[in-house]
Design an enzyme around this catalytic site. Structure first.
Site, PDB file in Angstrom:
ATOM      1  N   ARG A   1      13.077 -15.846   1.984  1.00 46.03           N
ATOM      2  CA  ARG A   1      12.423 -17.105   1.587  1.00 46.03           C
ATOM      3  C   ARG A   1      11.093 -16.773   0.922  1.00 46.03           C
ATOM      4  O   ARG A   1      10.572 -15.668   1.039  1.00 46.03           O
ATOM      5  CB  ARG A   1      12.083 -17.961   2.815  1.00 46.03           C
ATOM      6  CG  ARG A   1      13.198 -18.718   3.444  1.00 46.03           C
ATOM      7  CD  ARG A   1      12.646 -19.845   4.351  1.00 46.03           C
ATOM      8  NE  ARG A   1      11.592 -19.392   5.244  1.00 46.03           N
ATOM      9  CZ  ARG A   1      11.784 -18.898   6.457  1.00 46.03           C
ATOM     10  NH1 ARG A   1      13.008 -18.793   6.929  1.00 46.03           N
ATOM     11  NH2 ARG A   1      10.773 -18.522   7.217  1.00 46.03           N
TER      12      ARG A   1
ATOM     13  N   TYR B   1      -3.437 -15.259  13.459  1.00 50.08           N
ATOM     14  CA  TYR B   1      -2.862 -14.879  12.157  1.00 50.08           C
ATOM     15  C   TYR B   1      -3.864 -14.033  11.359  1.00 50.08           C
ATOM     16  O   TYR B   1      -3.527 -12.970  10.821  1.00 50.08           O
ATOM     17  CB  TYR B   1      -2.492 -16.149  11.385  1.00 50.08           C
ATOM     18  CG  TYR B   1      -2.009 -15.903   9.971  1.00 50.08           C
ATOM     19  CD1 TYR B   1      -0.704 -15.477   9.736  1.00 50.08           C
ATOM     20  CD2 TYR B   1      -2.848 -16.105   8.878  1.00 50.08           C
ATOM     21  CE1 TYR B   1      -0.256 -15.256   8.434  1.00 50.08           C
ATOM     22  CE2 TYR B   1      -2.402 -15.892   7.578  1.00 50.08           C
ATOM     23  CZ  TYR B   1      -1.103 -15.469   7.366  1.00 50.08           C
ATOM     24  OH  TYR B   1      -0.667 -15.239   6.086  1.00 50.08           O
TER      25      TYR B   1
HETATM   26  P1  NAP Z   1       8.019 -17.925   4.530  1.00 48.93           P
HETATM   27  O1  NAP Z   1       8.420 -18.736   3.364  1.00 48.93           O
HETATM   28  O2  NAP Z   1       8.006 -18.538   5.875  1.00 48.93           O
HETATM   29  O3  NAP Z   1       8.933 -16.593   4.554  1.00 48.93           O
HETATM   30  C1  NAP Z   1       8.760 -15.640   5.553  1.00 48.93           C
HETATM   31  C2  NAP Z   1       9.850 -14.599   5.438  1.00 48.93           C
HETATM   32  O4  NAP Z   1       9.656 -13.635   6.478  1.00 48.93           O
HETATM   33  C3  NAP Z   1      11.238 -15.180   5.627  1.00 48.93           C
HETATM   34  O5  NAP Z   1      12.148 -14.442   4.862  1.00 48.93           O
HETATM   35  C4  NAP Z   1      11.474 -14.964   7.115  1.00 48.93           C
HETATM   36  O6  NAP Z   1      12.865 -14.944   7.447  1.00 48.93           O
HETATM   37  C5  NAP Z   1      10.842 -13.587   7.266  1.00 48.93           C
HETATM   38  N1  NAP Z   1      10.491 -13.267   8.653  1.00 48.93           N
HETATM   39  C6  NAP Z   1       9.690 -13.962   9.513  1.00 48.93           C
HETATM   40  N2  NAP Z   1       9.661 -13.336  10.698  1.00 48.93           N
HETATM   41  C7  NAP Z   1      10.451 -12.237  10.592  1.00 48.93           C
HETATM   42  C8  NAP Z   1      10.826 -11.208  11.469  1.00 48.93           C
HETATM   43  N3  NAP Z   1      10.407 -11.181  12.755  1.00 48.93           N
HETATM   44  N4  NAP Z   1      11.650 -10.229  11.018  1.00 48.93           N
HETATM   45  C9  NAP Z   1      12.091 -10.246   9.743  1.00 48.93           C
HETATM   46  N5  NAP Z   1      11.778 -11.202   8.862  1.00 48.93           N
HETATM   47  C10 NAP Z   1      10.969 -12.186   9.294  1.00 48.93           C
HETATM   48  O7  NAP Z   1       6.544 -17.317   4.325  1.00 48.93           O
HETATM   49  P2  NAP Z   1       5.692 -16.968   3.004  1.00 48.93           P
HETATM   50  O8  NAP Z   1       4.706 -18.057   2.822  1.00 48.93           O
HETATM   51  O9  NAP Z   1       6.574 -16.585   1.886  1.00 48.93           O
HETATM   52  O10 NAP Z   1       4.896 -15.700   3.548  1.00 48.93           O
HETATM   53  C11 NAP Z   1       5.364 -14.380   3.330  1.00 48.93           C
HETATM   54  C12 NAP Z   1       4.223 -13.418   3.627  1.00 48.93           C
HETATM   55  O11 NAP Z   1       3.109 -13.742   2.804  1.00 48.93           O
HETATM   56  C13 NAP Z   1       3.723 -13.475   5.064  1.00 48.93           C
HETATM   57  O12 NAP Z   1       3.414 -12.181   5.507  1.00 48.93           O
HETATM   58  C14 NAP Z   1       2.462 -14.325   4.962  1.00 48.93           C
HETATM   59  O13 NAP Z   1       1.551 -13.988   5.959  1.00 48.93           O
HETATM   60  C15 NAP Z   1       1.966 -13.921   3.584  1.00 48.93           C
HETATM   61  N6  NAP Z   1       1.099 -14.920   2.944  1.00 48.93           N
HETATM   62  C16 NAP Z   1       1.587 -16.129   2.511  1.00 48.93           C
HETATM   63  C17 NAP Z   1       0.737 -17.026   1.856  1.00 48.93           C
HETATM   64  C18 NAP Z   1       1.218 -18.342   1.290  1.00 48.93           C
HETATM   65  O14 NAP Z   1       0.390 -19.104   0.765  1.00 48.93           O
HETATM   66  N7  NAP Z   1       2.485 -18.663   1.328  1.00 48.93           N
HETATM   67  C19 NAP Z   1      -0.617 -16.701   1.682  1.00 48.93           C
HETATM   68  C20 NAP Z   1      -1.081 -15.476   2.158  1.00 48.93           C
HETATM   69  C21 NAP Z   1      -0.202 -14.591   2.769  1.00 48.93           C
HETATM   70  P3  NAP Z   1      13.395 -15.380   8.920  1.00 48.93           P
HETATM   71  O15 NAP Z   1      12.565 -16.548   9.379  1.00 48.93           O
HETATM   72  O16 NAP Z   1      14.833 -15.695   8.716  1.00 48.93           O
HETATM   73  O17 NAP Z   1      13.197 -14.196   9.805  1.00 48.93           O
END
Ligand code: NAP
Length: 259
Positions: free
Chosen positions: A19, A159
């Site tokens: 995702r 976090y």
């Molecule tokens: P997201 O849409 O919720 O996607 C998270 C992904 O990580 C999903 O594929 C989820 O799949 C996987 N995941 C979660 N827990 C896991 C586990 N224990 N083992 C394996 N896979 C796992 O989140 P996102 O916003 O794209 O964020 C992705 C990364 O970017 C994160 O590290 C987040 O901290 C960082 N980030 C995001 C933002 C933002 O604005 N979106 C900003 C700064 C940093 P499953 O749930 O199926 O496991």
């Protein structure tokens, strides 16, 4: 003129690639001709993401793995090697961000966030050490955040600690990986539009965009471009470093500093 070498045929593992940002990273590598494996806990979401990548012409598959479990990390690396013949690039992108105030945060919530975001990054890198060393051009790219290392957000103390911890980890890991020519760097996204963020509504998006100098939220492609750069041959002399990708959000000292 600098020409970036091709990702064609490189074996890429995106932990947390089903995702959001991870799926965007996987799509960018797949579009460049890499052999991509994505992981996540939810099989249905993972398989549907892999089908989407394949339908767009990419070489991609899904493997179920939870980065909080060392055995799953070993298994996702083994499966990637079996499918692609090796491992060249590991993207540690899996992350969770449940909100909890300090007053209400339970030990279980703290363990979950640190266990996936911080320990999961360490477990994935440990599992990939040998394979990345054998690659000859091994790369690790970690997805951190501005939240924690640079900024704070009430409700996200656990976090923020996990995301700052990832940066502490990469600096020492860089020294241990360097003898094998393996680099490790981190991207630090600001506010990126993902399926989850879209649920917060248009008003949230507009208010947030107004506070960003470039006047828009980031896209998953904005993050993927930086990840591809760190994974490129041309970035082979960069290790233990970080790159903020936030549209300038962390620059202004106050609202008056925004024109
Ligand atoms: P997201 O849409 O919720 O996607 C998270 C992904 O990580 C999903 O594929 C989820 O799949 C996987 N995941 C979660 N827990 C896991 C586990 N224990 N083992 C394996 N896979 C796992 O989140 P996102 O916003 O794209 O964020 C992705 C990364 O970017 C994160 O590290 C987040 O901290 C960082 N980030 C995001 C933002 C933002 O604005 N979106 C900003 C700064 C940093 P499953 O749930 O199926 O496991």
């Amino acid at each position: 003129m600098i020409m970036f070498s091709s990702m064609k045929g490189r074996s890429v593992l995106v932990a947390g690639g089903s995702r959001g940002i991870g799926k965007g990273i996987a799509a960018a590598f797949a579009a460049e001709g890499a052999q991509v494996v994505i992981t996540g806990r939810d099989r249905q979401a993972g398989e549907s993401a892999a089908s989407e990548l394949a339908a767009a012409g990419g070489n991609a598959c899904y493997i179920q793995a939870d980065v909080a479990k060392p055995a799953d990390c070993a298994q996702m690396v083994a499966a990637t090697i079996e499918r692609n013949g090796g491992l060249d690039v590991l993207c540690c992108n899996a992350g969770v961000f449940p909100s909890a105030s300090l007053a209400e945060m339970t030990p279980g919530q703290l363990d979950e966030v640190l266990g996936i975001n911080l320990k999961g990054t360490v477990f994935a890198v440990q599992a990939a050490l040998d394979a990345l060393s054998r690659s000859g051009r091994g790369r690790v790219v970690v997805t951190s955040s501005i939240t924690g290392p640079v900024t704070g957000y009430a409700g996200w103390a656990h976090y923020g600690a996990s995301k700052a911890g990832q940066l502490g980890f990469i600096r020492s890991a860089a020294l241990e990986l360097a003898p094998a020519g393996v680099t490790i760097n981190a991207v630090m996204p600001g506010n990126i539009i993902t399926e989850g963020l879209a649920d917060l509504g248009e008003e949230y998006e507009q208010t947030m965009a107004a506070s960003i100098p470039l006047k828009r939220l980031g896209s998953v492609a904005d993050i993927a471009s930086a990840v591809l750069f760190f994974a490129s041959e041309q970035a082979g002399y960069i290790t233990g470093q970080t790159l903020i990708i936030d549209g300038g959000q962390t620059i202004p000292e106050s609202l008056e500093a925004m024109v």
